[in-house]
Design a protein around this motif. Structure first.
Motif, PDB file in Angstrom:
ATOM      1  N   VAL A  11      -0.121 -52.125   5.397  1.00 23.20           N
ATOM      2  CA  VAL A  11      -0.759 -50.954   6.014  1.00 23.20           C
ATOM      3  C   VAL A  11       0.146 -50.371   7.098  1.00 23.20           C
ATOM      4  CG1 VAL A  11      -2.706 -50.170   7.430  1.00 23.20           C
ATOM      5  CG2 VAL A  11      -3.101 -51.706   5.499  1.00 23.20           C
ATOM      6  N   GLY A  12       0.785 -51.252   7.872  1.00 23.49           N
ATOM      7  CA  GLY A  12       1.707 -50.787   8.911  1.00 23.49           C
ATOM      8  C   GLY A  12       2.912 -50.056   8.328  1.00 23.49           C
ATOM      9  N   ILE A  13       3.410 -50.538   7.211  1.00 20.34           N
ATOM     10  CA  ILE A  13       4.549 -49.882   6.550  1.00 20.34           C
ATOM     11  C   ILE A  13       4.144 -48.492   6.052  1.00 20.34           C
ATOM     12  CG2 ILE A  13       6.030 -49.924   4.506  1.00 20.34           C
ATOM     13  CD1 ILE A  13       7.013 -51.750   6.678  1.00 20.34           C
ATOM     14  N   TYR A  60       4.171 -50.388  25.375  1.00 17.88           N
ATOM     15  CA  TYR A  60       2.984 -51.181  25.046  1.00 17.88           C
ATOM     16  C   TYR A  60       3.330 -52.263  24.034  1.00 17.88           C
ATOM     17  CZ  TYR A  60      -1.457 -52.413  22.851  1.00 17.88           C
ATOM     18  OH  TYR A  60      -2.526 -53.118  22.330  1.00 17.88           O
ATOM     19  N   ALA A  61       4.050 -51.896  22.976  1.00 16.95           N
ATOM     20  CA  ALA A  61       4.423 -52.869  21.941  1.00 16.95           C
ATOM     21  C   ALA A  61       5.332 -53.955  22.516  1.00 16.95           C
ATOM     22  CB  ALA A  61       5.117 -52.162  20.785  1.00 16.95           C
ATOM     23  N   TYR A  62       6.188 -53.577  23.463  1.00 17.84           N
ATOM     24  CA  TYR A  62       7.093 -54.553  24.092  1.00 17.84           C
ATOM     25  C   TYR A  62       6.306 -55.552  24.936  1.00 17.84           C
ATOM     26  CZ  TYR A  62      10.389 -56.383  27.527  1.00 17.84           C
ATOM     27  OH  TYR A  62      11.111 -57.216  28.343  1.00 17.84           O
ATOM     28  N   ILE A  63       5.322 -55.047  25.706  1.00 20.74           N
ATOM     29  CA  ILE A  63       4.511 -55.937  26.542  1.00 20.74           C
ATOM     30  C   ILE A  63       3.648 -56.852  25.685  1.00 20.74           C
ATOM     31  CG2 ILE A  63       2.606 -56.012  28.216  1.00 20.74           C
ATOM     32  CD1 ILE A  63       5.237 -55.246  29.464  1.00 20.74           C
ATOM     33  N   LYS A  64       3.089 -56.305  24.608  1.00 21.94           N
ATOM     34  CA  LYS A  64       2.210 -57.107  23.748  1.00 21.94           C
ATOM     35  C   LYS A  64       3.006 -58.120  22.942  1.00 21.94           C
ATOM     36  CE  LYS A  64      -1.560 -56.716  20.433  1.00 21.94           C
ATOM     37  NZ  LYS A  64      -2.353 -55.825  19.557  1.00 21.94           N
ATOM     38  N   THR A  65       4.241 -57.765  22.586  1.00 25.93           N
ATOM     39  CA  THR A  65       5.152 -58.578  21.767  1.00 25.93           C
ATOM     40  C   THR A  65       4.652 -58.706  20.321  1.00 25.93           C
ATOM     41  OG1 THR A  65       4.167 -60.756  22.215  1.00 25.93           O
ATOM     42  CG2 THR A  65       5.812 -59.941  23.789  1.00 25.93           C
ATOM     43  N   GLY A  66       5.581 -58.755  19.401  1.00 26.20           N
ATOM     44  CA  GLY A  66       5.251 -58.949  17.992  1.00 26.20           C
ATOM     45  C   GLY A  66       4.871 -57.685  17.248  1.00 26.20           C
ATOM     46  N   GLU A  67       4.813 -56.547  17.939  1.00 23.14           N
ATOM     47  CA  GLU A  67       4.403 -55.302  17.290  1.00 23.14           C
ATOM     48  C   GLU A  67       5.625 -54.514  16.828  1.00 23.14           C
ATOM     49  OE1 GLU A  67       1.545 -54.500  16.401  1.00 23.14           O
ATOM     50  OE2 GLU A  67       0.296 -55.911  17.521  1.00 23.14           O
ATOM     51  N   ILE A  68       6.359 -55.097  15.899  1.00 21.16           N
ATOM     52  CA  ILE A  68       7.606 -54.483  15.440  1.00 21.16           C
ATOM     53  C   ILE A  68       7.376 -53.155  14.737  1.00 21.16           C
ATOM     54  CG2 ILE A  68       7.544 -55.761  13.261  1.00 21.16           C
ATOM     55  CD1 ILE A  68      10.680 -54.747  15.304  1.00 21.16           C
ATOM     56  N   LEU A  69       6.228 -53.025  14.030  1.00 19.16           N
ATOM     57  CA  LEU A  69       5.957 -51.792  13.298  1.00 19.16           C
ATOM     58  C   LEU A  69       5.639 -50.626  14.238  1.00 19.16           C
ATOM     59  CD1 LEU A  69       3.881 -53.182  10.295  1.00 19.16           C
ATOM     60  CD2 LEU A  69       6.273 -52.462  10.327  1.00 19.16           C
ATOM     61  N   LEU A  70       5.055 -50.911  15.372  1.00 19.42           N
ATOM     62  CA  LEU A  70       4.845 -49.865  16.375  1.00 19.42           C
ATOM     63  C   LEU A  70       6.172 -49.454  17.007  1.00 19.42           C
ATOM     64  CD1 LEU A  70       1.612 -50.975  18.287  1.00 19.42           C
ATOM     65  CD2 LEU A  70       1.834 -49.295  16.458  1.00 19.42           C
ATOM     66  N   ILE A  71       7.025 -50.429  17.201  1.00 23.84           N
ATOM     67  CA  ILE A  71       8.321 -50.144  17.821  1.00 23.84           C
ATOM     68  C   ILE A  71       9.200 -49.318  16.894  1.00 23.84           C
ATOM     69  CG2 ILE A  71      10.475 -51.191  18.620  1.00 23.84           C
ATOM     70  CD1 ILE A  71       8.840 -53.489  19.755  1.00 23.84           C
ATOM     71  N   THR A  72       9.212 -49.656  15.596  1.00 20.69           N
ATOM     72  CA  THR A  72      10.110 -48.949  14.666  1.00 20.69           C
ATOM     73  C   THR A  72       9.784 -47.462  14.579  1.00 20.69           C
ATOM     74  OG1 THR A  72       8.665 -49.636  12.833  1.00 20.69           O
ATOM     75  CG2 THR A  72      10.635 -50.964  13.248  1.00 20.69           C
ATOM     76  N   ILE A  73       8.505 -47.119  14.369  1.00 22.11           N
ATOM     77  CA  ILE A  73       8.156 -45.714  14.192  1.00 22.11           C
ATOM     78  C   ILE A  73       8.308 -44.939  15.491  1.00 22.11           C
ATOM     79  CG2 ILE A  73       5.678 -46.063  14.582  1.00 22.11           C
ATOM     80  CD1 ILE A  73       7.439 -43.508  12.229  1.00 22.11           C
ATOM     81  N   ASN A  74       7.959 -45.541  16.611  1.00 23.06           N
ATOM     82  CA  ASN A  74       8.068 -44.832  17.883  1.00 23.06           C
ATOM     83  C   ASN A  74       9.506 -44.759  18.379  1.00 23.06           C
ATOM     84  OD1 ASN A  74       5.253 -44.045  18.859  1.00 23.06           O
ATOM     85  ND2 ASN A  74       4.937 -46.161  18.228  1.00 23.06           N
ATOM     86  N   ALA A  75      10.329 -45.714  17.961  1.00 22.81           N
ATOM     87  CA  ALA A  75      11.761 -45.618  18.271  1.00 22.81           C
ATOM     88  C   ALA A  75      12.367 -44.436  17.520  1.00 22.81           C
ATOM     89  CB  ALA A  75      12.480 -46.906  17.896  1.00 22.81           C
ATOM     90  N   PHE A  76      11.967 -44.293  16.262  1.00 24.08           N
ATOM     91  CA  PHE A  76      12.419 -43.123  15.502  1.00 24.08           C
ATOM     92  C   PHE A  76      11.894 -41.844  16.138  1.00 24.08           C
ATOM     93  CE2 PHE A  76      11.658 -39.905  12.194  1.00 24.08           C
ATOM     94  CZ  PHE A  76      12.968 -39.700  11.777  1.00 24.08           C
TER      95      PHE A  76
END
Length: 304
Positions: A11-13, A60-76
């Motif tokens: 779902v994240g992908i 937020y994803a960095y503080i929570k940790t493990g949220e790589i899918l949030l980081i990838t899309i928002n980094a883009f």
């Protein structure tokens, strides 16, 4: 971790893929900007805000940790919005450039720094820090959804959906659905809430489209009445763009194309009116000239 489950990851992908398309929606606009070497009446605020929310959700994803899918899309999102802003600053007028730099400094530097400071000062424990930051993200992301109210108002007032492309509305609604499902599966209310709002506004836009899709465009005289309002709305939310990027559902419904069409129609209507007025003036002038010549002829006959 919850997101280790294959279906959650899937779902994240899907959310990443749909949001990726949403982020690329303004590419034709900026291609035109580069080609014409002018930003015309486009505004930078939607792109500044999109960059701001992407940065916020990465934190937020960095503080929570493990949220790589949030980081990838928002980094883009951070990357592409930065590119948009660079192009905008390159070709915009001096006054707009100053305003853009001011907004970047205010939101992307000042507010982000304030959020980081508050989460570290007010919340010492990691759980409390995630909770505080999560609600900050929810409030700021949800507040951005005021923008779609403008295009919805335009559609209802003009009874025309030419200002609201259905393809993008559907795409953004699907994106919000994907990320709300992702948030529910993770039991993350901070990801779920903003996208619930996104689904609500997206559904309203789709319903309005099917209500008004067969209506004829508004008449020229009605367009003239709304010319000033359209101009103000264009300044408020420029380009049909709702970016449901990852968890951050940034809803900028860009009425730039629709509004330009409306303004263009107004201008065309005014030109037609001017042409009609000029034609009438010429006719009256010719009539007056004919009357003058007839009077002169009659006078000559009398004198003879």
């Amino acid at each position: 971790m919850a997101n280790d489950a294959p279906y959650v990851f899937a779902v994240g992908i899907l959310g990443n893929l749909v949001s990726f398309c949403c982020f690329l929606a303004p590419v034709p606009t900026f291609y035109r900007v580069c080609k014409k070497k002018t930003t015309e009446s486009f505004q930078s605020l939607p792109y500044v805000a999109a960059l701001f929310t992407s940065m916020l959700w990465i934190f937020y994803a960095y503080i929570k940790t493990g949220e790589i899918l949030l980081i990838t899309i928002n980094a883009f999102g951070c990357f592409i919005e930065t590119v948009y802003l660079i192009i905008y600053i390159t070709y915009c007028p001096k006054k707009a450039r100053y305003f853009t730099f001011k907004m970047i400094f205010l939101f992307n530097v000042g507010v982000i720094f304030l959020v980081v400071l508050l989460t570290h000062v007010l919340a010492k424990e990691r759980t409390a820090r995630i909770e505080l930051l999560g609600w900050i993200c929810v409030v700021l992301s949800t507040s951005v959804f005021a923008a779609p109210l403008s295009i919805i108002k335009v559609v209802i007032r003009t009874k025309s959906v030419e200002f609201m492309p259905i393809t993008l509305s559907v795409l953004l609604t699907v994106s919000a659905i994907m990320w709300m499902a992702y948030g529910i599966l993770l039991r993350d209310i901070y990801v779920t809430l903003p996208n619930f709002v996104g689904i609500t506004f997206g559904t309203i836009q789709i319903v309005l489209y099917f209500i008004y899709r067969k209506h004829k465009p508004v008449k020229d005289q009605k367009l003239a009445e709304h010319k000033d309002n359209v101009t103000n709305e264009e300044n408020a939310n420029t380009a049909v763009r709702s970016v449901n990027q990852g968890a951050n559902a940034v809803a900028f419904v860009d009425v730039e194309f629709g509004e330009k069409k409306e303004v263009k129609k107004v201008e065309e209507a005014e030109k037609k009116q001017d042409q009609v007025g000029n034609s009438r003036d010429r006719t009256e002038h010719n009539n007056n000239s004919n009357k003058t010549r007839e009077a002169s002829t009659q006078l000559q006959h009398r004198e003879g």
